[in-house]
Design a protein around this motif. Sequence first.
Motif: not given
Length: 493
Positions: A54-62
Amino acid sequence: MAEQPPGVGEQFPGAVLDLLADAGGRTVFEHAGEAVSGSRLLASVRRAAAGLRGHGVGPGDGVAMLLGAGPGQFAAVVAAHVVGARVVGIRQGLTPRQEHRLASGVVCTVTDRPGAADVLGPVPALALADLLSAPDPAVRPRVTARPQDVARLIHTSGSTGEPKACAQTYAAMTAGWALRPDAWPPAVRELATRLDRFLVLGTLASQVVMEYGLLTLAAGGVLVTAEAAGLPAALVRHRASASVTTVARLAELVAQARRSPSGLGGLRALMVSGSPPPPGLLREAAELLGPVVFHGYGQTETGMISMATPGEAPGSLGVPPVDLEIRDPGGRPVPAGTDGEIFVRTPGQGCGYWDDPALTAEVFVDGWVRTRDLGHLDDRGRLWLTGRTRDIVIVNANVHYTGPVERLLAGHPAVAEAYAVAVPDDRTGEAVHVFAVPAAGALPSLEEMRALVTAHLGEACAPVRLTPITEVPLTAAGKPDKRRLADLARGHV
């Protein structure tokens, strides 16, 4: 609620989700006097994963994790892996420069601590409580981790310099042994039978704590958190069957058992992590605590390399269950019984150091990891450590390793621990300065130590100074701080 089946070729942490689903109503975590079932912990993972997405965190994000230890914290770490993030565990003891470097590319911090926004600068701080209160999707979360993405950055201990961030991919974490009982080597299989109640101390940012925690879940055990307290008291209070310890903590445990031999209830396994325990300490631990000490040898870069069970000869690390070679300075394998540098290949090894290609090229060589430890294999295939390539003293232009000096002196019945460092010497360039912790009674004199070392290792290795100490300074990772000892020896602190 219908759980979605795991995907074909699903990456870590799919196996963790399966374990929690299979556990169902069985208790898998005890925290603050409360029992948490597998189903409930899995629901927390679902909520946290939904909150991160929901906060936009996805694959490859730190994602930085500034957390203590508990079921909610565990769920948040697993959830970050579910969404395929690069997890950066922030532990105490890092300098602002190190924290800033690790924050490169981080999109948010998940924390259970007030004021966390000040730690990593201008990135959003997500409160753990808010993530865990997100709506529950009520279906098995979709694992979106990609094999070659970096799954986590793990800090090295800093025993040979500044702590470094070692990167481990999702493919490596998926291939790791902890969650695959069919891949457990004999020593781990024996350990797994003793993990009924694993006492979690410290933070889940610790690679060692997390690995043994996952092993405990795979073995059908319970993770038990302890409030801040001395290790002996926590082991008894929480009826722990196992925990991780350092050499310093083991020495404290042995000392307390010597003073008050009241027993530790159901304790069956103490996994010593970090520097090797001195043979004298191992012998005393076996006498006072029973056959409970397992010594796991590994590195941040490699994960576990080998493990000594309580039945091993003191000093032996058992037969390594991974690819391992002992090599000479020219990179050529040496025969059994010959010391050299240890090179290894492990299923879950790292892929390099974050933002440090030069050091990556030095340590990760043609699929192998240079441990920069010295050792040998005996004729039974057992591994023995003999020092570090950088733990040296140069006497009259000749290189001598301090590891053999430390082990020899620590084998003396009146010496609990011994650490040797190089100090400037007007006559020989450098000489050996020894810091020693007494085991019982008075330490041997400097003259006695010199005679012992000279007889076994030669006069060049004999200490020219001796400093008795009652407590060994430790790094933030709990290892003996040789750099601080060297500074003390040189009068810099």
